[in-house]
Write a protein that holds these residues in place. Structure first.
Motif, short mmCIF file in Angstrom:
data_model
loop_
_atom_site.label_atom_id
_atom_site.label_comp_id
_atom_site.label_asym_id
_atom_site.label_seq_id
_atom_site.Cartn_x
_atom_site.Cartn_y
_atom_site.Cartn_z
N SER A 31 0.79 -1.26 0.02
CA SER A 31 0.07 0.06 -0.10
C SER A 31 0.95 1.44 -0.12
CB SER A 31 -0.80 0.09 1.21
OG SER A 31 -1.68 1.20 1.40
N LEU A 32 0.58 2.29 -0.80
CA LEU A 32 1.29 3.32 -0.84
C LEU A 32 0.50 4.46 -0.26
CD1 LEU A 32 2.89 2.81 -4.58
CD2 LEU A 32 3.97 2.21 -2.35
N LYS A 33 0.95 5.37 0.56
CA LYS A 33 0.52 6.35 0.98
C LYS A 33 1.58 7.71 0.85
CE LYS A 33 -3.48 4.31 1.82
NZ LYS A 33 -4.28 4.25 1.24
N GLY A 34 1.47 8.69 0.27
CA GLY A 34 2.73 9.56 0.08
C GLY A 34 3.85 8.81 -0.21
N ARG A 35 4.84 9.09 0.75
CA ARG A 35 6.22 8.38 0.58
C ARG A 35 6.27 7.13 1.37
NH1 ARG A 35 10.82 12.91 0.64
NH2 ARG A 35 9.98 14.22 -1.24
#
Length: 69
Positions: A31-35
Motif C-alpha cells: 500500500s502506498l500513502k505519500g512516501r
C-alpha cells in the motif's frame, strides 16, 4: 546472487504496488500513502498449475478492475 523484483505494476485507484519476485515465485502487494509503503500480503504459490506462479518476471494491473495479470 538473487536480484529482484523484476516486475512492477501500480493500481492507481487502490494506491497499491505489485512486485513480481521470480525467486520466491510470488507477488508482493504494498500500500502506498505519500512516501510511505506498507506491506499488505503475498499472492501466489510456487508451481505450474492454475493459480500458481513459476518464476514470474512481469505483471500488469488492469486500472478499471484491479485485476492482476
Amino acid at each position: 546472487s538473487k536480484v529482484g523484483p523484476f516486475g512492477v505494476a501500480a493500481h492507481d485507484a487502490s494506491s497499491r504496488l505489485y512486485l513480481a519476485d521470480p525467486y520466491l515465485s510470488r507477488i508482493s502487494v504494498w500500500s502506498l500513502k505519500g512516501r510511505d509503503a506498507t506491506f499488505l500480503f503475498h499472492m501466489g504459490t510456487s508451481g505450474r498449475g492454475a493459480g500458481q506462479l513459476f518464476y514470474p518476471f512481469g505483471l500488469a494491473v488492469h486500472q478499471a478492475s484491479g485485476q492482476v495479470y
